[in-house]
Design an enzyme around this catalytic site. Structure first.
Site, PDB file in Angstrom:
ATOM      1  N   TYR A 109      -0.741 -14.054   9.973  1.00 58.63           N
ATOM      2  CA  TYR A 109       0.092 -12.459  10.356  1.00 58.63           C
ATOM      3  C   TYR A 109      -1.247 -11.412  10.000  1.00 58.63           C
ATOM      4  CZ  TYR A 109       3.288  -9.474   8.524  1.00 58.63           C
ATOM      5  OH  TYR A 109       4.476  -8.244   8.139  1.00 58.63           O
ATOM      6  N   TRP A 111      -1.616  -6.767  10.103  1.00 57.03           N
ATOM      7  CA  TRP A 111      -1.338  -6.106  11.148  1.00 57.03           C
ATOM      8  C   TRP A 111      -2.784  -5.345  12.015  1.00 57.03           C
ATOM      9  CZ3 TRP A 111       1.096  -0.497  10.741  1.00 57.03           C
ATOM     10  CH2 TRP A 111       2.305  -0.754  10.791  1.00 57.03           C
TER      11      TRP A 111
HETATM   12  N1  LIG Z   1       1.387   4.527   3.727  1.00 55.29           N
HETATM   13  C1  LIG Z   1       1.422   3.674   3.899  1.00 55.29           C
HETATM   14  N2  LIG Z   1       2.802   4.087   4.720  1.00 55.29           N
HETATM   15  C2  LIG Z   1       3.104   2.487   5.133  1.00 55.29           C
HETATM   16  C3  LIG Z   1       2.323   0.839   4.651  1.00 55.29           C
HETATM   17  C4  LIG Z   1       1.395   1.195   3.905  1.00 55.29           C
HETATM   18  O1  LIG Z   1       1.268   0.572   3.138  1.00 55.29           O
HETATM   19  N3  LIG Z   1       0.558   1.593   4.002  1.00 55.29           N
HETATM   20  N4  LIG Z   1       3.129  -0.103   4.681  1.00 55.29           N
HETATM   21  C5  LIG Z   1       3.953   0.257   6.112  1.00 55.29           C
HETATM   22  C6  LIG Z   1       4.651  -1.216   6.161  1.00 55.29           C
HETATM   23  S1  LIG Z   1       4.318  -2.347   7.038  1.00 55.29           S
HETATM   24  C7  LIG Z   1       6.460  -1.274   5.953  1.00 55.29           C
HETATM   25  S2  LIG Z   1       7.094  -2.540   6.565  1.00 55.29           S
HETATM   26  C8  LIG Z   1       7.252  -0.048   5.248  1.00 55.29           C
HETATM   27  C9  LIG Z   1       7.923  -0.910   4.197  1.00 55.29           C
HETATM   28  O2  LIG Z   1       8.664   0.008   3.438  1.00 55.29           O
HETATM   29  P1  LIG Z   1       9.556   0.441   2.526  1.00 55.29           P
HETATM   30  O3  LIG Z   1       9.593  -1.594   2.352  1.00 55.29           O
HETATM   31  O4  LIG Z   1      10.804   1.065   1.992  1.00 55.29           O
HETATM   32  O5  LIG Z   1       8.224   0.505   1.588  1.00 55.29           O
HETATM   33  P2  LIG Z   1       7.779   0.535   0.270  1.00 55.29           P
HETATM   34  O6  LIG Z   1       6.946   1.109  -0.294  1.00 55.29           O
HETATM   35  O7  LIG Z   1       7.513  -0.604  -0.201  1.00 55.29           O
HETATM   36  O8  LIG Z   1       9.339   0.800  -0.519  1.00 55.29           O
HETATM   37  C10 LIG Z   1      10.019   2.091  -0.725  1.00 55.29           C
HETATM   38  C11 LIG Z   1      10.262   2.042  -2.218  1.00 55.29           C
HETATM   39  O9  LIG Z   1      11.882   1.108  -2.662  1.00 55.29           O
HETATM   40  C12 LIG Z   1      11.624   1.284  -4.318  1.00 55.29           C
HETATM   41  N5  LIG Z   1      12.651   0.066  -4.428  1.00 55.29           N
HETATM   42  C13 LIG Z   1      11.578  -0.928  -4.633  1.00 55.29           C
HETATM   43  N6  LIG Z   1      12.701  -1.825  -4.742  1.00 55.29           N
HETATM   44  C14 LIG Z   1      13.669  -1.012  -4.897  1.00 55.29           C
HETATM   45  C15 LIG Z   1      14.915  -1.246  -5.432  1.00 55.29           C
HETATM   46  O10 LIG Z   1      15.513  -2.978  -6.538  1.00 55.29           O
HETATM   47  N7  LIG Z   1      16.251  -0.907  -4.969  1.00 55.29           N
HETATM   48  C16 LIG Z   1      15.782   0.441  -4.851  1.00 55.29           C
HETATM   49  N8  LIG Z   1      17.002   1.456  -4.362  1.00 55.29           N
HETATM   50  N9  LIG Z   1      15.241   1.148  -4.549  1.00 55.29           N
HETATM   51  C17 LIG Z   1      13.492  -0.299  -4.519  1.00 55.29           C
HETATM   52  C18 LIG Z   1      10.020   1.729  -4.370  1.00 55.29           C
HETATM   53  O11 LIG Z   1       9.876   3.087  -5.363  1.00 55.29           O
HETATM   54  C19 LIG Z   1       9.975   1.794  -3.592  1.00 55.29           C
HETATM   55  O12 LIG Z   1       8.860   2.970  -3.724  1.00 55.29           O
HETATM   56  O13 LIG Z   1       6.158   1.016   4.860  1.00 55.29           O
HETATM   57  C20 LIG Z   1       4.993   1.234   5.481  1.00 55.29           C
HETATM   58  N10 LIG Z   1       4.456   2.356   5.224  1.00 55.29           N
HETATM   59  N1  LIG Z   2       3.934  -7.798  -3.667  1.00 53.23           N
HETATM   60  C1  LIG Z   2       3.948  -7.170  -1.736  1.00 53.23           C
HETATM   61  N2  LIG Z   2       3.196  -7.980  -1.480  1.00 53.23           N
HETATM   62  C2  LIG Z   2       3.254  -7.293  -0.361  1.00 53.23           C
HETATM   63  C3  LIG Z   2       4.410  -6.357   0.413  1.00 53.23           C
HETATM   64  C4  LIG Z   2       5.028  -5.582  -0.750  1.00 53.23           C
HETATM   65  O1  LIG Z   2       5.484  -5.167  -0.407  1.00 53.23           O
HETATM   66  N3  LIG Z   2       4.908  -5.850  -2.149  1.00 53.23           N
HETATM   67  N4  LIG Z   2       4.742  -5.648   1.775  1.00 53.23           N
HETATM   68  C5  LIG Z   2       4.440  -6.461   3.044  1.00 53.23           C
HETATM   69  C6  LIG Z   2       3.948  -6.353   3.873  1.00 53.23           C
HETATM   70  S1  LIG Z   2       5.264  -5.118   4.710  1.00 53.23           S
HETATM   71  C7  LIG Z   2       3.169  -6.418   4.805  1.00 53.23           C
HETATM   72  S2  LIG Z   2       3.282  -6.015   6.191  1.00 53.23           S
HETATM   73  C8  LIG Z   2       1.970  -7.027   4.671  1.00 53.23           C
HETATM   74  C9  LIG Z   2       0.511  -5.990   5.327  1.00 53.23           C
HETATM   75  O2  LIG Z   2      -0.299  -7.110   4.730  1.00 53.23           O
HETATM   76  P1  LIG Z   2      -1.032  -7.374   6.749  1.00 53.23           P
HETATM   77  O3  LIG Z   2      -0.939  -7.199   7.629  1.00 53.23           O
HETATM   78  O4  LIG Z   2      -2.245  -8.767   6.236  1.00 53.23           O
HETATM   79  O5  LIG Z   2      -3.126  -6.388   5.173  1.00 53.23           O
HETATM   80  P2  LIG Z   2      -3.659  -5.709   6.049  1.00 53.23           P
HETATM   81  O6  LIG Z   2      -4.980  -4.812   5.022  1.00 53.23           O
HETATM   82  O7  LIG Z   2      -2.562  -4.878   7.245  1.00 53.23           O
HETATM   83  O8  LIG Z   2      -4.587  -6.860   6.555  1.00 53.23           O
HETATM   84  C10 LIG Z   2      -5.404  -6.350   8.468  1.00 53.23           C
HETATM   85  C11 LIG Z   2      -6.748  -7.496   8.055  1.00 53.23           C
HETATM   86  O9  LIG Z   2      -6.388  -6.980   9.475  1.00 53.23           O
HETATM   87  C12 LIG Z   2      -8.448  -6.608   9.419  1.00 53.23           C
HETATM   88  N5  LIG Z   2      -8.498  -5.958  11.000  1.00 53.23           N
HETATM   89  C13 LIG Z   2      -7.815  -4.849  11.043  1.00 53.23           C
HETATM   90  N6  LIG Z   2      -9.014  -4.333  12.484  1.00 53.23           N
HETATM   91  C14 LIG Z   2      -8.894  -5.673  12.896  1.00 53.23           C
HETATM   92  C15 LIG Z   2      -9.883  -6.394  13.956  1.00 53.23           C
HETATM   93  O10 LIG Z   2      -9.810  -5.794  15.068  1.00 53.23           O
HETATM   94  N7  LIG Z   2     -10.047  -7.430  14.128  1.00 53.23           N
HETATM   95  C16 LIG Z   2     -10.176  -8.617  13.188  1.00 53.23           C
HETATM   96  N8  LIG Z   2     -10.396  -9.921  13.228  1.00 53.23           N
HETATM   97  N9  LIG Z   2      -9.757  -8.428  11.690  1.00 53.23           N
HETATM   98  C17 LIG Z   2      -9.439  -6.619  11.969  1.00 53.23           C
HETATM   99  C18 LIG Z   2      -8.319  -5.715   8.277  1.00 53.23           C
HETATM  100  O11 LIG Z   2      -9.914  -5.813   8.096  1.00 53.23           O
HETATM  101  C19 LIG Z   2      -7.349  -6.123   7.484  1.00 53.23           C
HETATM  102  O12 LIG Z   2      -8.571  -6.813   6.778  1.00 53.23           O
HETATM  103  O13 LIG Z   2       1.817  -7.244   2.724  1.00 53.23           O
HETATM  104  C20 LIG Z   2       3.086  -7.368   2.381  1.00 53.23           C
HETATM  105  N10 LIG Z   2       2.557  -8.066   1.741  1.00 53.23           N
HETATM  106 MO   LIG Z   3       4.784  -4.466   6.594  1.00 45.78          MO
END
Ligand SMILES: Nc1nc2c(c(=O)[nH]1)N[C@H]1C(S)=C(S)[C@@H](COP(=O)(O)OP(=O)(O)OC[C@H]3O[C@@H](n4cnc5c(=O)[nH]c(N)nc54)[C@H](O)[C@@H]3O)O[C@H]1N2
Ligand SMILES: Nc1nc2c(c(=O)[nH]1)N[C@H]1C(S)=C(S)[C@@H](COP(=O)(O)OP(=O)(O)OC[C@H]3O[C@@H](n4cnc5c(=O)[nH]c(N)nc54)[C@H](O)[C@@H]3O)O[C@H]1N2
Ligand SMILES: [Mo]
Length: 766
Positions: A109, A111
């Site tokens: 898993y 990104w």
């Molecule tokens: N800059 C940036 N943008 C991203 C990402 C990133 O790593 N960096 N990741 C991307 C990815 S993979 C995803 S899946 C999305 C995730 O999208 P989300 O999961 O929606 O994003 P988060 O920032 O984790 O959470 C949004 C807000 O929800 C609020 N929150 C937390 N718990 C609760 C609760 O119980 N109730 C309510 N009402 N609010 C709560 C928190 O204050 C938090 O700031 O974002 C994407 N966008």
């Molecule tokens: N506590 C908590 N944990 C969370 C979340 C949260 O809200 N709270 N959010 C969750 C969510 S929504 C998500 S989506 C996950 C994200 O978790 P990940 O998707 O695992 O996070 P990334 O940091 O995007 O990891 C991507 C990795 O791929 C590597 N990479 C980039 N390009 C390449 C390439 O071309 N080849 C190879 N081999 N490697 C490459 C980068 O160096 C990096 O280490 O985290 C989750 N974890």
């Molecule tokens: Mo995500």
């Protein structure tokens, strides 16, 4: 002077050039609101954190394949490419030969990076399929609970729930946006695969100028952009379902709910109403009842319910709400609330799941297919819900429930990862460390020495997109980009495709993996899918060389016709939902028959299993997405590092909570609970509700003592504190968004953060 060349990333299209060894980056001129995350990119070219040569864990090399317990504690030995590839091929041959594909976990898993061909997940899955398959993972950390509950209630995930409401419709028609979990602009900075135009700020600004009202329900004030003057209703984390039920109760008691809509478009409302009004359990879910749970006043709840019934209202539920205990419930209850308002399918009204969490959701869909590299077929049936990785590694043969199935964890001997960072994304890192000591061999392709790479046996240096040509294109983005190589590979890094090709060659599978094509030939071949469709529909359809020369290609988009929700509203018998009843399932017979104690036949309030009652860990910790990077990616980049304080990740604390503990702004603090601890730098802020702290995910995990059983992270990774439990037996999704902790001022000697420095190899130490 070198010319700027087009390129793309998950956080924006840009162009770049190398000038005097420095990488210069310019946002795409067509992007109205480029992301500051572009500032992390230049460090890719020179960071000491990059993996430069293949490396093998010393204990694995000497004692192979035993000695797994030293993983995460051992030194690494740099080796040549042929030696590393020989080891990988031999080990794959051995495990596949002895135990077959069900002993190999290839879920991988993550990104990874933008680019349709060099997409690490597609590459690794295709490679493992050529070898006979692998145990896979299903669903995502993003929407683990939503992607299982929504198909029961509305039909396939990401059709009805995310394709019915567009930004244009909101700008045009919405009067009230009720955003559970807010709609943080920082999240819309990114979209998997790329985003050439950041439109969210502009579109919401347009709606605001027309007089739309935004209400953000969140423990954080800044989950809605400040310039939109959203009203903030600070909520206790994990209690949104109680608030939604309170709103629903007001609608029914004041007869503001749309009975005609419920009759025509939904099933099971009566059984839900029995619960809502307390006929089935003796507890009416009144505004007073809700107020006592969620911390928002009963009068506010009543006014809010009336306001939603009067206006063209859009309800949004963020991913974050379902990344928590019983995460299925807020997603489902949000749909029920919208159904009671009867506006689903009206322009700018109804329900949209996770709108704003990714920058392209809410844009119009392209009218042509995008290039896709085939992963071939996986004959193995075994799988895990993605966030059950540690459970799987720790309990081979153990039983678990998932979405009506009783399943068993396979016995994994080899783990192969490319393009993801489980030591960033998974919960309870101390438990994950124990789980990662179980398999015989772990192989990782990485661009940088992340903590995952530091827990592998064989680390192969992968190029980043900057070091290779690719095609950039993403769902709901109308620009295809010729991603041109900007720099030479760093060190001896190779493309994932080339690495897999060479291992396949050693295993006699070169032709099946490559189909005889070089990377360049694949790009031209994949482009052809889109070109043919463009030509067939009479659009501009240049050949690959012309596209490459031009640098980008505008793709046609489908008109905004209100999506499946509009069609369903027009006539549910002509455009039924793909649910058992063809309608919105307020009560699901299917789920009811599963007989789960943690997900019943209709949405319900379940108090979270957090240790909130425990006086030892009285504060909620919100572990959300970072504004300064994408997940853990490029945490070593300039922009991400500019936000650190004394090299630590900032944690926001309400001044009252800080004062009670003698913590001042800028202090280094120690957070702890029963699972682990970490250091972070205190930022006092009224933007977090009292009793709540916020520490973003993504700071690279760095243990103070890598031999300790229960490690303290000295950098500020919140996953050392989060719980590794599934949302429920239904979805088994990730619950990492919130946990409970205590915090204190750190008074010890501050250990230096070294995780971005150059790795010291075994050869250099002796
Ligand atoms: N800059 C940036 N943008 C991203 C990402 C990133 O790593 N960096 N990741 C991307 C990815 S993979 C995803 S899946 C999305 C995730 O999208 P989300 O999961 O929606 O994003 P988060 O920032 O984790 O959470 C949004 C807000 O929800 C609020 N929150 C937390 N718990 C609760 C609760 O119980 N109730 C309510 N009402 N609010 C709560 C928190 O204050 C938090 O700031 O974002 C994407 N966008
Ligand atoms: N506590 C908590 N944990 C969370 C979340 C949260 O809200 N709270 N959010 C969750 C969510 S929504 C998500 S989506 C996950 C994200 O978790 P990940 O998707 O695992 O996070 P990334 O940091 O995007 O990891 C991507 C990795 O791929 C590597 N990479 C980039 N390009 C390449 C390439 O071309 N080849 C190879 N081999 N490697 C490459 C980068 O160096 C990096 O280490 O985290 C989750 N974890
Ligand atoms: Mo995500």
């Amino acid at each position: 002077m070198n010319a700027f060349k087009p390129h793309s990333s998950h956080w924006g299209a840009f162009s770049g050039r190398l000038e005097d060894g420095r990488l210069e980056i310019l946002p795409h001129p067509g992007d109205p609101d480029p992301s500051p995350l572009l500032g992390n990119i230049p460090a890719v070219a020179h960071s000491p954190a990059r993996v430069r040569r293949p490396a093998i864990r010393r204990g694995w090399l000497e004692g192979k394949p035993g000695n797994a317990g030293q993983r995460g504690r051992d030194d690494y030995v740099e080796v040549s490419w042929p030696e590393a590839l020989d080891h990988v091929a031999r080990e794959l041959g051995r495990i596949y030969g002895e135990s077959g594909p069900t002993a190999v976990f290839g879920g991988s898993y993550g990104w990874s990076s933008a680019g349709r061909f060099h997409h690490a997940q597609s590459q690794i899955h295709r490679f493992l399929n050529v070898l006979g398959g692998y145990v896979r993972s299903v669903n995502t950390y993003s929407s683990g609970a939503a992607s299982v509950i929504i198909p029961h209630v509305l039909g396939p995930y990401d059709t009805f729930d995310r394709k019915s409401v567009t930004w244009d419709a909101i700008e045009r028609s919405t009067e009230l946006v009720l955003a559970f979990g807010g709609m943080a602009i920082k999240n819309a900075d990114v979209h998997g695969g790329g985003i050439s135009k950041h439109v969210v700020r502009g579109k919401l600004g347009g709606a605001k100028a027309r007089g739309a009202r935004f209400i953000s329900i969140s423990p954080l004030k800044d989950d809605f952009s400040g310039e939109l003057d959203a009203e903030w209703l600070p909520i206790i984390p994990g209690t949104d379902v109680a608030l939604m039920l309170g709103l629903a109760h007001v609608l029914v008691s004041e007869n503001l709910h749309d009975r005609a809509f419920l009759d025509r478009y939904t099933v099971g409302y009566e059984r839900f109403e029995d619960y809502l009004l307390g006929r089935s359990d003796g507890q009416p879910k009144t505004a007073d009842w809700a107020a006592g749970i969620c911390g928002i006043g009963a009068d506010v709840i009543q006014d809010l319910a009336r306001a939603t019934a009067r206006a063209r209202t859009l309800i949004t539920v963020s991913h974050s709400l379902q990344r928590a205990d019983y995460g299925e419930q807020p997603v489902w209850m949000g749909i029920v609330l919208a159904a009671m308002l009867g506006q689903i399918g009206l322009d700018g009204g109804g329900y949209s799941y996770s709108l704003g969490a990714l920058g392209n959701i809410g844009k119009n869909q392209q009218a042509v297919p995008l290039p896709t590299f085939s992963q071939l077929r996986n004959p193995v049936g075994d799988y895990i819900p993605v966030a059950r990785i540690a459970d799987m590694l720790l309990n081979p043969g153990g039983a678990f429930d998932y979405n009506g199935h009783s399943l068993k964890y396979p016995d994994i001997r080899l783990v192969y990862w490319a393009g993801g960072n489980p030591f960033h994304h998974h919960q309870d890192i101390n438990r994950l460390r124990a789980a990662f000591r179980r398999p015989e061999t772990i192989i990782v392709h990485e661009t940088a020495w992340t903590s995952t790479a530091r827990h592998a046996d064989i680390v192969l240096p992968a190029t980043t997109t900057l070091e290779r040509d690719d095609i950039g294109a993403a769902d709901r983005d109308d620009l295809m980009i010729a991603m041109k190589k900007l720099i030479d590979p760093v060190g001896e890094a190779r493309d994932d495709y080339d690495i897999f090709s060479e291992i396949a060659r050693r295993l006699g599978k070169f032709d099946s993996f490559t189909e005889g094509k070089t990377s360049g030939e694949w790009l031209a071949f994949l482009f052809e899918t889109t070109r043919t469709a463009l030509a067939g529909a009479g659009h501009d359809a240049p050949d690959f060389e012309t596209f490459w020369e031009r640098g980008e290609l505008r793709l046609p988009v489908k008109p905004d016709e209100g999506g499946p929700a509009h069609a369903f509203r027009q006539d549910p018998s002509v455009a039924p939902l793909q649910t058992p009843s063809g309608r919105i399932e307020i009560f699901s017979e299917t789920i009811d028959e599963f007989g789960y104690d943690d997900c019943h036949g209709h949405p319900k309030w379940y108090p979270a299993r957090l240790e909130t009652g425990e006086t030892r860990f009285p504060l909620h910790l919100v572990c959300n997405q970072p504004h300064q990077r994408l997940h853990s990616q490029l945490d070593y980049g300039d922009f991400s590092r500019s936000t650190k304080i004394r090299d630590r990740e900032p944690i926001r604390i309400n001044p009252a909570d800080a004062e009670a503990r003698g913590i001042a702004d800028g202090d280094i603090v120690r957070l702890f609970n029963s699972r682990g601890s970490c250091l972070a730098a205190a930022v006092l802020s009224e933007s977090v509700k009292k009793g709540v702290m916020q520490l973003a995910t993504g700071a690279w995990f760095e243990p103070e003592d890598r031999t300790a059983e229960t490690a303290m992270c000295i950098h500020g990774n919140p996953n050392i504190l989060t719980r590794d439990v599934g949302t429920s037996k239904l979805a088994q999704g990730c619950t990492g968004q919130i946990t409970t902790v205590e915090v204190e001022r750190f008074t010890g000697e501050l250990p230096p953060v070294r995780i971005f420095e150059r790795m010291m190899f075994a050869q250099e130490k002796t």
